[in-house]
Design a protein around this motif. Structure first.
Motif, short mmCIF file in Angstrom:
data_model
loop_
_atom_site.label_atom_id
_atom_site.label_comp_id
_atom_site.label_asym_id
_atom_site.label_seq_id
_atom_site.Cartn_x
_atom_site.Cartn_y
_atom_site.Cartn_z
N MET A 433 0.76 -1.45 -0.16
CA MET A 433 -0.11 -0.06 0.26
C MET A 433 0.92 1.12 0.34
N ALA A 434 2.04 1.73 0.31
CA ALA A 434 2.24 2.44 0.74
C ALA A 434 3.47 3.20 -0.94
N PHE A 435 3.60 1.70 -1.68
CA PHE A 435 3.79 1.99 -2.77
C PHE A 435 1.51 2.47 -4.06
N ASP A 436 0.99 1.96 -2.89
CA ASP A 436 -0.04 2.35 -4.86
C ASP A 436 -0.56 4.51 -4.26
N LEU A 437 0.57 4.69 -5.57
CA LEU A 437 0.09 6.07 -5.43
C LEU A 437 -1.64 6.58 -5.52
N ARG A 438 -1.96 5.78 -6.66
CA ARG A 438 -3.51 5.93 -6.89
C ARG A 438 -4.21 5.93 -5.90
#
Length: 453
Positions: A433-438
């Protein structure tokens, strides 16, 4: 695992069978023509070298299992089988008409619903119809989901003769109280019977699907279920977290009260104890919620860094192009996702017009492709390297966000990349989730996802 970590990180989050996740697909750039361009591009890049995958959704079930989050149609009428298979083959032929050459099929997975709702004769008609316009790739792997209550010896023999070597049986839990609550009453004898049949026939990978966190499920139920499972010696296991999402699935998950479902520390204990017993008995944790013995292809893929994850779940072979056939199926060209109509009526109507029955999708942006690669690495290998993708502007912000997780001992951050620790494996969804920019740019206003722990 400390109570505080569960309380801290047990938040709603995606399971990352795709990135972007379905609620964050952007329909504005999607069209049937754009979808065609991406799957033809992917076909040209991968058909000869690795082949393609097919996921075939067979949606019918004779009764409703109240734990299930899949798209299904409940009926006891088996006259629905033949028209549905005709429709699926028509959809497949529409794809074949657009391919520049004969498709080379590496993977087939029959999912549901209940694939063994269909008669062996109709399943044979389906697979033979698929290969009337295709050929088998080298090292192909065909698999299907079998319901222990209705999988017959004839089902197993017929599919084996068609090239299937992997079968997954849905077990969930052997507790009578739990089975009654989830409306999935099946005795151990039924599971044992189909497992032994599959071994005698020659299936080389037999999987059992277990679920923790089910209503009324106690620790002794999980221990008993795993002990019984051990006695049947499957090659791999899925040990899923029950996703309690009644706001999405409606009455299907309203057969019990919210307070009947284990939560937080109690739920996580079910997994931790189950995992400990499995590992003591030769099962190795593979990706998220999956275990395999050392001679299984999934374990070998994990060891070689070749494990893959898509809408079929974890797979031991990776293909760039996955075509989803059947109502509600999702296709993945790597560059785009496309989902079929969700109701049978709409699905049939689109095919009657000689149209591919896709109704929504997403064309991945360059940024999406970068983030997708990192999330796949984390979900499949518990690590990702910065040099596997081109740099992206948000990298430093992501590292800052992950530092608290590093302080909690969940991962290590280095100049090379990120490594999830043993302590951090239960929190892999949170790390992704830390990578989930959207997700960061548009936080959901309502609850969309199940809890992460």
């Amino acid at each position: 695992m400390t109570i505080s970590l569960v309380q801290k990180y047990n938040v709603p989050g995606p399971r990352y069978t795709s990135y972007p996740t379905v609620p964050y697909w952007d329909d504005s750039l999607f069209s049937a023509a754009a979808w065609r361009d991406t799957y033809i591009r992917s076909f040209n890049e991968s058909n000869t070298a690795e082949g393609i995958s097919l996921y075939i959704h067979l949606p019918f079930c004779e009764s409703l299992c109240t734990f299930c989050g899949c798209h299904k149609r409940i009926t006891k009428r088996h006259d629905v089988e033949h028209p549905y298979i005709k429709a699926v083959l028509k959809e497949w032929f529409l794809y074949c008409d657009s391919f520049p050459e004969t498709p080379n099929i590496r993977e087939i997975h029959l999912g549901g619903g209940t694939p063994t709702f269909f008669s062996p004769e109709n399943l044979e008609m389906l697979i033979n119809g698929i290969f009337s316009r295709a050929k088998r790739a080298d090292n192909y792997e065909f698999s299907f989901e079998g319901h222990p209550n209705n999988t017959t010896h004839a089902h197993l023999v017929t599919l084996y003769n068609l090239g299937f070597r992997r079968v997954s049986f849905g077990v969930q839990d052997y507790s009578p109280e739990v089975q009654k609550a989830i409306h999935r009453e099946q005795p151990f004898h039924n599971v044992a019977k189909v497992t032994f049949w599959a071994k005698e026939i020659g299936y080389t990978s037999i999987s059992h699907d277990l679920v923790f966190g089910l209503p009324f499920q106690k620790l002794e139920d999980v221990i008993d279920t795993i002990e019984k499972t051990k006695s049947l010696a499957p090659h791999r296991l899925a040990f899923y977290s029950y996703a309690h999402v009644p706001w999405i699935k409606g009455n299907g998950q309203r057969g019990f009260k919210d307070e009947d479902v284990p939560k937080d520390r109690n739920k996580r204990q079910l997994y931790e104890v189950g995992k400990m017993i499995l590992e003591k008995n030769g099962f190795h944790e593979i990706g998220m919620d999956h275990f395999a013995v050392e001679n299984d292809s999934m374990y070998e893929a994990f060891q070689k860094g070749k494990l893959h994850r898509n809408f079929m779940g974890y797979t031991s072979s990776q293909t760039q192009l996955m075509i989803g056939l059947g109502v509600s199926s999702i296709s993945d060209s790597w560059y785009a996702f496309a989902q079929n109509e969700k109701t049978l009526e709409d699905y049939y109507a689109r095919l009657d017009k000689e149209e591919l029955p896709v109704f929504k999708g997403h064309i991945l942006t360059p940024e999406d492709l970068i983030i997708r690669r990192h999330i796949l690495n984390l979900m499949c290998q518990f690590q990702t390297d910065w040099d596997t993708t081109v740099p992206f502007p948000e990298k430093e912000n992501i590292i800052i966000q992950l530092q608290e997780m590093e302080n909690d001992g969940l991962l290590h951050i280095s100049e090379k990349g990120i490594r999830i620790t043993e302590k951090g494996k239960p929190f892999v969804r949170n790390i992704c989730m830390a990578f989930d920019l959207r997700l960061k740019r548009k936080a959901p206003q309502t609850q969309l996802f199940s809890m992460t722990i």
